[in-house]
Design a protein around this motif. Structure first.
Motif, short mmCIF file in Angstrom:
data_model
loop_
_atom_site.label_atom_id
_atom_site.label_comp_id
_atom_site.label_asym_id
_atom_site.label_seq_id
_atom_site.Cartn_x
_atom_site.Cartn_y
_atom_site.Cartn_z
N ALA A 480 0.83 -1.20 0.00
CA ALA A 480 0.00 0.00 0.00
C ALA A 480 0.87 1.26 0.00
O ALA A 480 0.57 2.24 -0.69
CB ALA A 480 -0.92 -0.01 1.22
N SER A 481 1.96 1.25 0.76
CA SER A 481 2.87 2.40 0.79
C SER A 481 3.52 2.62 -0.56
O SER A 481 3.65 3.76 -1.03
CB SER A 481 3.94 2.19 1.87
N LEU A 482 3.94 1.52 -1.20
CA LEU A 482 4.54 1.64 -2.53
C LEU A 482 3.54 2.16 -3.55
O LEU A 482 3.88 2.98 -4.41
CB LEU A 482 5.09 0.28 -2.97
N ALA A 483 2.30 1.68 -3.45
CA ALA A 483 1.27 2.15 -4.39
C ALA A 483 1.00 3.64 -4.20
O ALA A 483 0.90 4.40 -5.18
CB ALA A 483 -0.02 1.34 -4.19
N ALA A 484 0.91 4.07 -2.95
CA ALA A 484 0.67 5.49 -2.68
C ALA A 484 1.85 6.34 -3.14
O ALA A 484 1.67 7.40 -3.77
CB ALA A 484 0.40 5.69 -1.19
N ALA A 485 3.07 5.89 -2.83
CA ALA A 485 4.25 6.66 -3.24
C ALA A 485 4.39 6.67 -4.76
O ALA A 485 4.76 7.69 -5.35
CB ALA A 485 5.51 6.04 -2.61
N GLY A 486 4.07 5.53 -5.41
CA GLY A 486 4.16 5.48 -6.86
C GLY A 486 3.15 6.41 -7.51
O GLY A 486 3.47 7.10 -8.50
N ALA A 487 1.92 6.42 -6.97
CA ALA A 487 0.90 7.33 -7.53
C ALA A 487 1.30 8.79 -7.35
O ALA A 487 1.16 9.60 -8.27
CB ALA A 487 -0.44 7.04 -6.86
N ALA A 488 1.80 9.13 -6.15
CA ALA A 488 2.23 10.50 -5.90
C ALA A 488 3.41 10.88 -6.80
O ALA A 488 3.51 12.00 -7.30
CB ALA A 488 2.60 10.67 -4.43
N HIS A 489 4.32 9.93 -7.01
CA HIS A 489 5.46 10.18 -7.89
C HIS A 489 4.99 10.39 -9.32
O HIS A 489 5.49 11.27 -10.03
CB HIS A 489 6.42 9.00 -7.80
N TRP A 490 4.05 9.59 -9.76
CA TRP A 490 3.53 9.68 -11.13
C TRP A 490 2.83 11.00 -11.36
O TRP A 490 2.93 11.62 -12.43
CB TRP A 490 2.58 8.53 -11.38
N LEU A 491 2.10 11.49 -10.35
CA LEU A 491 1.33 12.72 -10.48
C LEU A 491 2.17 13.95 -10.15
O LEU A 491 1.68 15.07 -10.25
CB LEU A 491 0.11 12.69 -9.54
N GLY A 492 3.42 13.75 -9.75
CA GLY A 492 4.30 14.87 -9.45
C GLY A 492 3.95 15.60 -8.18
O GLY A 492 4.19 16.81 -8.07
N LEU A 493 3.39 14.89 -7.19
CA LEU A 493 2.98 15.53 -5.95
C LEU A 493 4.08 15.59 -4.90
O LEU A 493 3.90 16.20 -3.85
CB LEU A 493 1.79 14.77 -5.35
N LEU A 494 5.22 14.93 -5.18
CA LEU A 494 6.27 14.85 -4.17
C LEU A 494 7.36 15.92 -4.37
O LEU A 494 8.38 15.88 -3.69
CB LEU A 494 6.92 13.45 -4.22
N GLY A 495 7.18 16.78 -5.29
CA GLY A 495 8.17 17.83 -5.50
C GLY A 495 8.98 17.61 -6.75
O GLY A 495 8.84 16.65 -7.45
#
Length: 495
Positions: A480-495
Protein backbone atom coordinates in the motif's frame (compact mmCIF):
# COMPACT_ATOMS: atom_id res chain seq x y z
CA UNK A 1 24.85 -13.30 6.90
CA UNK A 2 23.37 -10.19 5.29
CA UNK A 3 26.13 -7.51 5.03
CA UNK A 4 24.06 -4.65 6.45
CA UNK A 5 26.97 -2.13 6.73
CA UNK A 6 28.02 -2.83 3.14
CA UNK A 7 24.46 -2.45 1.84
CA UNK A 8 24.10 0.87 3.70
CA UNK A 9 27.44 2.06 2.32
CA UNK A 10 26.41 1.20 -1.25
CA UNK A 11 23.07 2.92 -0.70
CA UNK A 12 24.82 6.09 0.48
CA UNK A 13 27.36 5.99 -2.34
CA UNK A 14 25.09 5.24 -5.30
CA UNK A 15 21.38 5.44 -4.40
CA UNK A 16 21.30 8.90 -2.78
CA UNK A 17 22.03 12.04 -4.78
CA UNK A 18 25.00 13.87 -3.32
CA UNK A 19 25.79 17.57 -3.33
CA UNK A 20 25.95 19.37 -6.65
CA UNK A 21 29.01 21.45 -5.71
CA UNK A 22 31.82 21.63 -8.30
CA UNK A 23 34.65 19.12 -7.86
CA UNK A 24 37.53 20.31 -5.65
CA UNK A 25 40.73 21.48 -7.29
CA UNK A 26 44.22 22.40 -6.14
CA UNK A 27 44.45 23.03 -2.42
CA UNK A 28 40.76 22.12 -1.95
CA UNK A 29 41.39 18.73 -3.55
CA UNK A 30 44.34 18.04 -1.25
CA UNK A 31 42.29 19.13 1.74
CA UNK A 32 39.39 16.84 0.76
CA UNK A 33 41.70 13.83 0.37
CA UNK A 34 43.41 14.57 3.69
CA UNK A 35 40.07 14.76 5.45
CA UNK A 36 39.07 11.38 3.98
CA UNK A 37 42.36 9.90 5.16
CA UNK A 38 41.82 11.43 8.61
CA UNK A 39 38.36 9.85 8.84
CA UNK A 40 39.80 6.46 7.97
CA UNK A 41 42.57 6.85 10.54
CA UNK A 42 40.00 7.80 13.18
CA UNK A 43 38.03 4.58 12.66
CA UNK A 44 41.26 2.55 12.53
CA UNK A 45 42.53 4.08 15.76
CA UNK A 46 39.25 3.48 17.58
CA UNK A 47 39.15 -0.13 16.33
CA UNK A 48 42.62 -0.89 17.65
CA UNK A 49 41.79 0.93 20.88
CA UNK A 50 38.74 -1.28 21.43
CA UNK A 51 40.56 -4.50 20.48
CA UNK A 52 43.84 -3.87 22.33
CA UNK A 53 41.98 -2.34 25.27
CA UNK A 54 39.95 -5.52 25.63
CA UNK A 55 43.13 -7.62 25.40
CA UNK A 56 44.76 -5.48 28.09
CA UNK A 57 41.76 -5.89 30.41
CA UNK A 58 41.74 -9.67 29.92
CA UNK A 59 45.48 -9.90 30.58
CA UNK A 60 45.19 -7.74 33.69
CA UNK A 61 42.31 -9.83 35.12
CA UNK A 62 43.73 -13.16 33.93
CA UNK A 63 40.49 -14.27 32.30
CA UNK A 64 37.62 -12.85 30.26
CA UNK A 65 34.52 -11.83 32.16
CA UNK A 66 31.01 -11.57 30.76
CA UNK A 67 31.25 -7.79 31.05
CA UNK A 68 34.38 -7.75 28.89
CA UNK A 69 32.61 -9.82 26.26
CA UNK A 70 29.61 -7.49 26.38
CA UNK A 71 31.79 -4.39 26.16
CA UNK A 72 33.59 -5.81 23.12
CA UNK A 73 30.26 -6.55 21.42
CA UNK A 74 28.95 -3.05 22.17
CA UNK A 75 32.20 -1.46 21.04
CA UNK A 76 32.13 -3.45 17.80
CA UNK A 77 28.57 -2.37 17.09
CA UNK A 78 29.40 1.28 17.74
CA UNK A 79 32.40 0.98 15.41
CA UNK A 80 30.15 -0.47 12.72
CA UNK A 81 27.78 2.47 13.06
CA UNK A 82 30.71 4.88 13.21
CA UNK A 83 32.21 3.44 10.05
CA UNK A 84 28.96 4.00 8.17
CA UNK A 85 28.60 7.51 9.59
CA UNK A 86 32.17 8.51 8.70
CA UNK A 87 31.74 7.09 5.20
CA UNK A 88 28.52 9.08 4.77
CA UNK A 89 30.43 12.19 5.88
CA UNK A 90 33.11 11.43 3.27
CA UNK A 91 30.47 11.09 0.58
CA UNK A 92 28.33 14.14 1.34
CA UNK A 93 30.53 16.58 3.20
CA UNK A 94 33.97 15.92 1.71
CA UNK A 95 32.62 15.20 -1.78
CA UNK A 96 34.54 11.95 -2.23
CA UNK A 97 32.60 10.86 -5.37
CA UNK A 98 33.47 14.23 -6.99
CA UNK A 99 37.14 13.66 -6.16
CA UNK A 100 37.11 10.24 -7.82
CA UNK A 101 34.88 10.99 -10.81
CA UNK A 102 35.87 14.54 -11.76
CA UNK A 103 39.02 15.67 -10.01
CA UNK A 104 40.82 12.40 -10.72
CA UNK A 105 39.08 11.89 -14.07
CA UNK A 106 37.64 8.40 -13.53
CA UNK A 107 34.10 9.29 -14.64
CA UNK A 108 32.91 6.94 -17.35
CA UNK A 109 35.31 4.14 -16.50
CA UNK A 110 33.83 0.72 -15.87
CA UNK A 111 34.20 -0.73 -12.36
CA UNK A 112 37.30 1.33 -11.42
CA UNK A 113 35.32 4.45 -10.46
CA UNK A 114 32.85 2.43 -8.38
CA UNK A 115 35.62 0.58 -6.56
CA UNK A 116 37.46 3.81 -5.78
CA UNK A 117 34.29 5.37 -4.39
CA UNK A 118 33.70 2.36 -2.10
CA UNK A 119 37.42 1.91 -1.27
CA UNK A 120 37.45 4.12 1.90
CA UNK A 121 34.62 2.09 3.42
CA UNK A 122 36.29 -1.23 2.57
CA UNK A 123 39.61 -0.08 4.04
CA UNK A 124 37.94 1.17 7.22
CA UNK A 125 36.12 -2.15 7.52
CA UNK A 126 39.39 -4.04 7.09
CA UNK A 127 41.01 -1.97 9.88
CA UNK A 128 37.93 -2.55 12.03
CA UNK A 129 38.32 -6.33 11.62
CA UNK A 130 42.04 -6.06 12.30
CA UNK A 131 41.74 -4.02 15.47
CA UNK A 132 38.83 -5.90 17.08
CA UNK A 133 40.44 -9.26 16.26
CA UNK A 134 42.95 -8.74 19.07
CA UNK A 135 40.06 -8.40 21.49
CA UNK A 136 38.39 -11.50 20.08
CA UNK A 137 41.58 -13.52 20.54
CA UNK A 138 41.93 -12.35 24.12
CA UNK A 139 38.30 -13.21 24.90
CA UNK A 140 38.94 -16.73 23.55
CA UNK A 141 41.98 -17.08 25.77
CA UNK A 142 44.51 -16.86 22.92
CA UNK A 143 47.72 -14.86 23.04
CA UNK A 144 48.11 -11.76 20.89
CA UNK A 145 51.88 -11.55 21.30
CA UNK A 146 52.63 -13.86 18.39
CA UNK A 147 49.43 -13.63 16.40
CA UNK A 148 50.85 -12.23 13.16
CA UNK A 149 50.18 -15.30 11.05
CA UNK A 150 46.81 -15.91 12.71
CA UNK A 151 45.83 -12.27 12.16
CA UNK A 152 46.82 -12.41 8.50
CA UNK A 153 44.79 -15.58 8.02
CA UNK A 154 41.83 -14.06 9.88
CA UNK A 155 41.85 -10.99 7.63
CA UNK A 156 42.31 -13.20 4.56
CA UNK A 157 39.27 -15.27 5.49
CA UNK A 158 37.25 -12.13 6.27
CA UNK A 159 38.16 -10.63 2.91
CA UNK A 160 37.25 -13.83 1.10
CA UNK A 161 33.92 -13.98 2.85
CA UNK A 162 33.19 -10.33 2.09
CA UNK A 163 34.30 -10.79 -1.50
CA UNK A 164 31.56 -13.33 -2.02
CA UNK A 165 29.00 -10.74 -0.95
CA UNK A 166 30.62 -7.71 -2.56
CA UNK A 167 31.22 -9.08 -6.04
CA UNK A 168 27.60 -9.77 -7.07
CA UNK A 169 26.45 -6.44 -5.63
CA UNK A 170 29.23 -4.38 -7.19
CA UNK A 171 28.95 -6.25 -10.50
CA UNK A 172 25.26 -5.49 -10.79
CA UNK A 173 25.79 -1.86 -9.77
CA UNK A 174 28.42 -1.59 -12.49
CA UNK A 175 25.99 -2.99 -15.05
CA UNK A 176 23.37 -0.50 -13.92
CA UNK A 177 25.60 2.58 -13.70
CA UNK A 178 27.99 2.00 -16.58
CA UNK A 179 26.81 -0.55 -19.12
CA UNK A 180 23.10 0.36 -19.21
CA UNK A 181 23.97 4.06 -19.04
CA UNK A 182 26.06 3.75 -22.18
CA UNK A 183 23.77 1.46 -24.15
CA UNK A 184 20.44 3.06 -23.17
CA UNK A 185 21.18 6.61 -21.96
CA UNK A 186 17.52 7.64 -22.20
CA UNK A 187 16.58 5.06 -19.58
CA UNK A 188 18.48 6.95 -16.88
CA UNK A 189 16.32 10.03 -17.42
CA UNK A 190 13.14 8.02 -16.88
CA UNK A 191 11.53 8.76 -13.50
CA UNK A 192 10.91 5.03 -12.93
CA UNK A 193 14.47 3.94 -13.69
CA UNK A 194 15.71 3.87 -10.10
CA UNK A 195 12.79 1.86 -8.60
CA UNK A 196 12.88 -0.65 -11.45
CA UNK A 197 16.66 -0.91 -11.27
CA UNK A 198 16.55 -1.53 -7.52
CA UNK A 199 14.04 -4.36 -7.97
CA UNK A 200 16.05 -5.98 -10.76
CA UNK A 201 19.30 -5.57 -8.82
CA UNK A 202 17.80 -7.14 -5.71
CA UNK A 203 16.51 -10.18 -7.57
CA UNK A 204 19.78 -10.53 -9.46
CA UNK A 205 21.86 -10.38 -6.26
CA UNK A 206 19.69 -13.00 -4.59
CA UNK A 207 19.99 -15.35 -7.57
CA UNK A 208 23.71 -15.13 -8.32
CA UNK A 209 25.19 -14.57 -4.85
CA UNK A 210 25.29 -18.33 -4.05
CA UNK A 211 27.67 -18.87 -6.96
CA UNK A 212 30.00 -16.18 -5.65
CA UNK A 213 29.80 -17.64 -2.14
CA UNK A 214 30.74 -21.05 -3.48
CA UNK A 215 33.69 -19.66 -5.43
CA UNK A 216 34.99 -17.06 -3.01
CA UNK A 217 34.48 -18.59 0.43
CA UNK A 218 36.97 -21.26 1.57
CA UNK A 219 34.73 -24.31 1.50
CA UNK A 220 34.84 -27.99 0.65
CA UNK A 221 32.13 -30.56 0.17
CA UNK A 222 31.17 -32.49 3.31
CA UNK A 223 32.55 -35.99 2.72
CA UNK A 224 30.31 -39.02 2.60
CA UNK A 225 29.83 -40.61 5.98
CA UNK A 226 27.37 -41.00 8.84
CA UNK A 227 26.97 -37.22 9.32
CA UNK A 228 26.24 -36.47 5.68
CA UNK A 229 23.80 -39.39 5.43
CA UNK A 230 22.02 -38.16 8.55
CA UNK A 231 21.64 -34.66 7.07
CA UNK A 232 20.45 -36.04 3.75
CA UNK A 233 17.81 -38.06 5.59
CA UNK A 234 16.57 -34.90 7.27
CA UNK A 235 16.49 -33.13 3.90
CA UNK A 236 14.37 -35.92 2.40
CA UNK A 237 11.98 -35.85 5.37
CA UNK A 238 11.51 -32.08 5.11
CA UNK A 239 11.44 -31.88 1.30
CA UNK A 240 14.51 -29.65 1.42
CA UNK A 241 16.46 -29.59 -1.85
CA UNK A 242 20.01 -28.29 -2.11
CA UNK A 243 23.06 -28.45 -4.35
CA UNK A 244 25.61 -29.43 -1.72
CA UNK A 245 26.52 -29.40 1.95
CA UNK A 246 29.79 -27.54 2.44
CA UNK A 247 32.32 -27.39 5.26
CA UNK A 248 33.08 -23.70 5.80
CA UNK A 249 36.71 -23.06 6.70
CA UNK A 250 36.87 -20.35 9.38
CA UNK A 251 40.20 -21.50 10.84
CA UNK A 252 38.12 -22.95 13.71
CA UNK A 253 37.23 -19.44 14.89
CA UNK A 254 33.48 -19.43 14.24
CA UNK A 255 30.78 -21.88 15.31
CA UNK A 256 28.09 -21.05 12.77
CA UNK A 257 26.01 -22.27 9.84
CA UNK A 258 24.08 -20.63 7.02
CA UNK A 259 22.10 -21.38 3.90
CA UNK A 260 22.38 -19.43 0.66
CA UNK A 261 20.34 -19.62 -2.52
CA UNK A 262 16.67 -19.27 -3.37
CA UNK A 263 16.78 -21.76 -6.25
CA UNK A 264 17.58 -25.37 -5.26
CA UNK A 265 19.97 -25.63 -8.24
CA UNK A 266 22.20 -22.99 -6.58
CA UNK A 267 21.53 -23.63 -2.91
CA UNK A 268 24.29 -24.50 -0.46
CA UNK A 269 24.24 -25.26 3.25
CA UNK A 270 27.45 -24.19 4.98
CA UNK A 271 28.56 -25.70 8.29
CA UNK A 272 31.66 -24.15 9.83
CA UNK A 273 34.62 -26.34 10.70
CA UNK A 274 34.39 -25.35 14.37
CA UNK A 275 30.68 -26.22 14.49
CA UNK A 276 31.32 -29.73 13.15
CA UNK A 277 34.07 -30.25 15.74
CA UNK A 278 32.17 -28.81 18.71
CA UNK A 279 28.66 -30.23 18.32
CA UNK A 280 27.36 -33.80 18.40
CA UNK A 281 25.90 -35.32 15.20
CA UNK A 282 22.37 -34.88 16.53
CA UNK A 283 23.02 -31.23 17.39
CA UNK A 284 24.52 -30.63 13.94
CA UNK A 285 21.42 -32.21 12.44
CA UNK A 286 19.24 -29.82 14.46
CA UNK A 287 21.27 -26.83 13.23
CA UNK A 288 20.96 -28.16 9.67
CA UNK A 289 17.21 -28.35 10.18
CA UNK A 290 17.21 -24.73 11.34
CA UNK A 291 18.82 -23.67 8.05
CA UNK A 292 16.36 -25.83 6.11
CA UNK A 293 13.58 -24.04 8.01
CA UNK A 294 14.62 -20.68 6.53
CA UNK A 295 14.08 -22.16 3.08
CA UNK A 296 10.90 -24.07 3.93
CA UNK A 297 9.27 -20.90 5.27
CA UNK A 298 10.58 -18.79 2.35
CA UNK A 299 12.42 -16.34 4.56
CA UNK A 300 15.01 -15.37 1.93
CA UNK A 301 12.46 -14.21 -0.70
CA UNK A 302 10.57 -12.27 1.97
CA UNK A 303 13.75 -10.52 3.09
CA UNK A 304 14.41 -9.58 -0.53
CA UNK A 305 10.86 -8.29 -0.96
CA UNK A 306 11.10 -6.24 2.22
CA UNK A 307 14.56 -4.83 1.48
CA UNK A 308 13.89 -3.91 -2.15
CA UNK A 309 10.43 -2.59 -1.26
CA UNK A 310 11.81 -0.27 1.42
CA UNK A 311 14.59 1.03 -0.82
CA UNK A 312 12.09 1.58 -3.64
CA UNK A 313 9.80 3.48 -1.29
CA UNK A 314 12.70 5.70 -0.14
CA UNK A 315 13.68 6.29 -3.78
CA UNK A 316 10.14 7.23 -4.81
CA UNK A 317 9.75 9.63 -1.89
CA UNK A 318 13.23 11.17 -2.20
CA UNK A 319 11.91 14.19 -4.21
CA UNK A 320 10.40 15.40 -0.92
CA UNK A 321 13.96 16.42 0.00
CA UNK A 322 14.19 18.78 -2.98
CA UNK A 323 13.05 21.66 -0.82
CA UNK A 324 15.86 21.20 1.67
CA UNK A 325 18.12 23.75 0.04
CA UNK A 326 15.54 26.53 0.16
CA UNK A 327 14.75 25.67 3.78
CA UNK A 328 18.46 25.64 4.77
CA UNK A 329 18.91 29.01 3.05
CA UNK A 330 16.62 30.58 5.67
CA UNK A 331 19.10 29.76 8.45
CA UNK A 332 20.56 33.11 9.60
CA UNK A 333 24.28 33.72 9.14
CA UNK A 334 24.73 30.87 6.68
CA UNK A 335 27.21 31.14 3.82
CA UNK A 336 25.17 30.64 0.64
CA UNK A 337 28.19 29.08 -1.08
CA UNK A 338 27.96 26.12 1.30
CA UNK A 339 24.31 25.37 0.48
CA UNK A 340 24.98 22.43 -1.88
CA UNK A 341 27.28 20.77 0.65
CA UNK A 342 24.88 21.27 3.55
CA UNK A 343 22.02 19.95 1.47
CA UNK A 344 24.02 16.83 0.69
CA UNK A 345 24.96 16.34 4.34
CA UNK A 346 21.39 16.76 5.57
CA UNK A 347 20.06 14.51 2.83
CA UNK A 348 22.63 11.84 3.62
CA UNK A 349 21.91 11.99 7.36
CA UNK A 350 18.16 11.76 6.77
CA UNK A 351 18.57 8.86 4.35
CA UNK A 352 20.86 7.02 6.75
CA UNK A 353 18.48 7.69 9.64
CA UNK A 354 15.51 6.34 7.66
CA UNK A 355 17.41 3.23 6.63
CA UNK A 356 18.66 2.77 10.19
CA UNK A 357 15.20 3.07 11.73
CA UNK A 358 13.66 0.68 9.21
CA UNK A 359 16.36 -1.92 9.67
CA UNK A 360 16.72 -1.60 13.42
CA UNK A 361 13.01 -1.73 14.19
CA UNK A 362 11.20 -3.50 11.37
CA UNK A 363 13.93 -5.71 9.93
CA UNK A 364 15.04 -6.68 13.42
CA UNK A 365 11.50 -7.69 14.38
CA UNK A 366 11.09 -9.73 11.19
CA UNK A 367 14.45 -11.43 11.66
CA UNK A 368 13.81 -12.37 15.30
CA UNK A 369 10.43 -13.88 14.47
CA UNK A 370 11.89 -15.79 11.54
CA UNK A 371 14.72 -17.12 13.72
CA UNK A 372 12.21 -18.60 16.14
CA UNK A 373 10.25 -20.10 13.27
CA UNK A 374 13.44 -21.70 11.96
CA UNK A 375 14.24 -22.87 15.51
CA UNK A 376 10.94 -24.75 15.61
CA UNK A 377 11.76 -26.33 12.26
CA UNK A 378 15.17 -27.34 13.61
CA UNK A 379 13.45 -29.07 16.52
CA UNK A 380 11.16 -30.90 14.13
CA UNK A 381 14.13 -32.02 12.05
CA UNK A 382 15.33 -34.22 14.93
CA UNK A 383 11.87 -35.03 16.30
CA UNK A 384 10.25 -38.43 16.09
CA UNK A 385 6.78 -36.90 15.86
CA UNK A 386 5.53 -38.38 19.14
CA UNK A 387 4.57 -35.81 21.74
CA UNK A 388 4.91 -38.36 24.57
CA UNK A 389 8.54 -39.39 23.88
CA UNK A 390 10.95 -40.58 25.26
CA UNK A 391 11.65 -43.22 24.23
CA UNK A 392 12.86 -41.30 21.19
CA UNK A 393 13.16 -42.81 17.73
CA UNK A 394 16.15 -41.73 15.64
CA UNK A 395 15.90 -41.78 11.82
CA UNK A 396 19.64 -42.21 11.35
CA UNK A 397 19.25 -45.84 10.34
CA UNK A 398 16.82 -45.14 7.46
CA UNK A 399 17.72 -46.60 4.12
CA UNK A 400 19.79 -44.09 2.08
CA UNK A 401 17.12 -43.62 -0.56
CA UNK A 402 14.08 -44.03 1.71
CA UNK A 403 12.11 -40.80 1.97
CA UNK A 404 11.21 -41.41 5.63
CA UNK A 405 8.11 -40.01 7.28
CA UNK A 406 7.63 -36.28 6.74
CA UNK A 407 8.36 -33.85 9.55
CA UNK A 408 5.06 -33.12 11.27
CA UNK A 409 4.99 -32.69 15.03
CA UNK A 410 7.46 -31.69 17.69
CA UNK A 411 8.65 -34.10 20.33
CA UNK A 412 10.24 -33.23 23.70
CA UNK A 413 13.53 -34.92 22.81
CA UNK A 414 13.81 -32.95 19.55
CA UNK A 415 13.23 -29.67 21.39
CA UNK A 416 15.86 -30.60 23.96
CA UNK A 417 18.41 -31.54 21.29
CA UNK A 418 18.03 -28.21 19.49
CA UNK A 419 18.08 -26.25 22.77
CA UNK A 420 21.36 -27.92 23.71
CA UNK A 421 22.73 -27.09 20.25
CA UNK A 422 21.85 -23.41 20.75
CA UNK A 423 23.46 -23.36 24.17
CA UNK A 424 26.58 -25.05 22.81
CA UNK A 425 26.88 -22.55 19.94
CA UNK A 426 26.64 -19.66 22.41
CA UNK A 427 29.26 -21.21 24.70
CA UNK A 428 31.71 -22.05 21.91
CA UNK A 429 31.43 -18.54 20.46
CA UNK A 430 31.89 -16.93 23.88
CA UNK A 431 28.41 -15.35 23.72
CA UNK A 432 26.49 -14.57 26.88
CA UNK A 433 23.23 -16.51 26.55
CA UNK A 434 21.30 -13.54 27.92
CA UNK A 435 22.92 -11.04 25.55
CA UNK A 436 20.37 -9.41 23.27
CA UNK A 437 20.70 -9.50 19.51
CA UNK A 438 18.61 -7.24 17.32
CA UNK A 439 18.60 -9.83 14.52
CA UNK A 440 18.31 -13.13 16.40
CA UNK A 441 17.18 -12.37 19.92
CA UNK A 442 19.06 -13.72 22.92
CA UNK A 443 19.93 -17.41 23.08
CA UNK A 444 18.25 -17.64 26.49
CA UNK A 445 14.94 -16.24 25.20
CA UNK A 446 14.94 -18.59 22.22
CA UNK A 447 15.58 -21.60 24.45
CA UNK A 448 12.89 -20.46 26.91
CA UNK A 449 10.38 -20.19 24.06
CA UNK A 450 11.18 -23.72 22.89
CA UNK A 451 10.95 -25.15 26.41
CA UNK A 452 7.40 -23.79 26.71
CA UNK A 453 6.44 -25.89 23.70
CA UNK A 454 7.29 -29.07 25.63
CA UNK A 455 4.54 -28.40 28.18
CA UNK A 456 2.11 -26.82 25.73
CA UNK A 457 2.57 -28.13 22.15
CA UNK A 458 -0.54 -26.24 21.04
CA UNK A 459 1.49 -23.02 21.36
CA UNK A 460 3.27 -23.95 18.15
CA UNK A 461 0.09 -23.67 16.06
CA UNK A 462 -0.73 -20.30 17.60
CA UNK A 463 2.85 -19.12 16.99
CA UNK A 464 2.77 -20.15 13.33
CA UNK A 465 -0.56 -18.39 12.84
CA UNK A 466 0.83 -15.19 14.36
CA UNK A 467 3.81 -15.34 11.99
CA UNK A 468 1.48 -15.71 8.99
CA UNK A 469 -0.64 -12.74 10.08
CA UNK A 470 2.48 -10.67 10.73
CA UNK A 471 3.89 -11.41 7.26
CA UNK A 472 0.58 -10.69 5.56
CA UNK A 473 0.04 -7.44 7.46
CA UNK A 474 3.56 -6.19 6.80
CA UNK A 475 3.34 -7.13 3.12
CA UNK A 476 0.00 -5.36 2.74
CA UNK A 477 1.37 -2.24 4.45
CA UNK A 478 4.47 -2.17 2.26
CA UNK A 479 2.50 -2.73 -0.94
CA UNK A 480 0.00 0.00 0.00
CA UNK A 481 2.87 2.40 0.79
CA UNK A 482 4.54 1.64 -2.53
CA UNK A 483 1.27 2.15 -4.39
CA UNK A 484 0.67 5.49 -2.68
CA UNK A 485 4.25 6.66 -3.24
CA UNK A 486 4.16 5.48 -6.86
CA UNK A 487 0.90 7.33 -7.53
CA UNK A 488 2.23 10.50 -5.90
CA UNK A 489 5.46 10.18 -7.89
CA UNK A 490 3.53 9.68 -11.13
CA UNK A 491 1.33 12.72 -10.48
CA UNK A 492 4.30 14.87 -9.45
CA UNK A 493 2.98 15.53 -5.95
CA UNK A 494 6.27 14.85 -4.17
CA UNK A 495 8.17 17.83 -5.50
Amino acid sequence: MIPIPLLVALFLAFAVDGPSAPPPEGADLIEAVLWVVAGGLLISGLSFAVGLGTAWRVRRRGYATSRMRRDLVIGSRLLNVGTMAVYGWMIFDRGWPGVVLDAWGWRGSILVDDLLIVAPFLLMQLCYWWGTYYGERAIQGLSIARSGRATARHLYLKERQSLALILPIVSLFVIRNDVIGRLWPRWETNSWSEPVDLAVLGVGILLISPLFVRLAWPTRSLPDGPLRRRLETIARRSGFRFTDILVWDTDHLMVNACVTGVLPQFRYVLLSDALIDALSPLEIAAVFGHEAGHVAHRHLPFFLFFFVGCLTFLTLTSPVLNGLESWIATVPGLDLASLPTLRGVVEGVLALACVGVVFWLVFGEISRRFERQADVFGCKAVSCGLTDCPPHFDFEDDEPEAPGPPIQALCPAGIQIFSEALASVAHQNGIDATARSWRHGSIASRIAFLQKLIDAPEREVLFQNRIRRFRFGLSALLVASLAAAGAAHWLGLLG
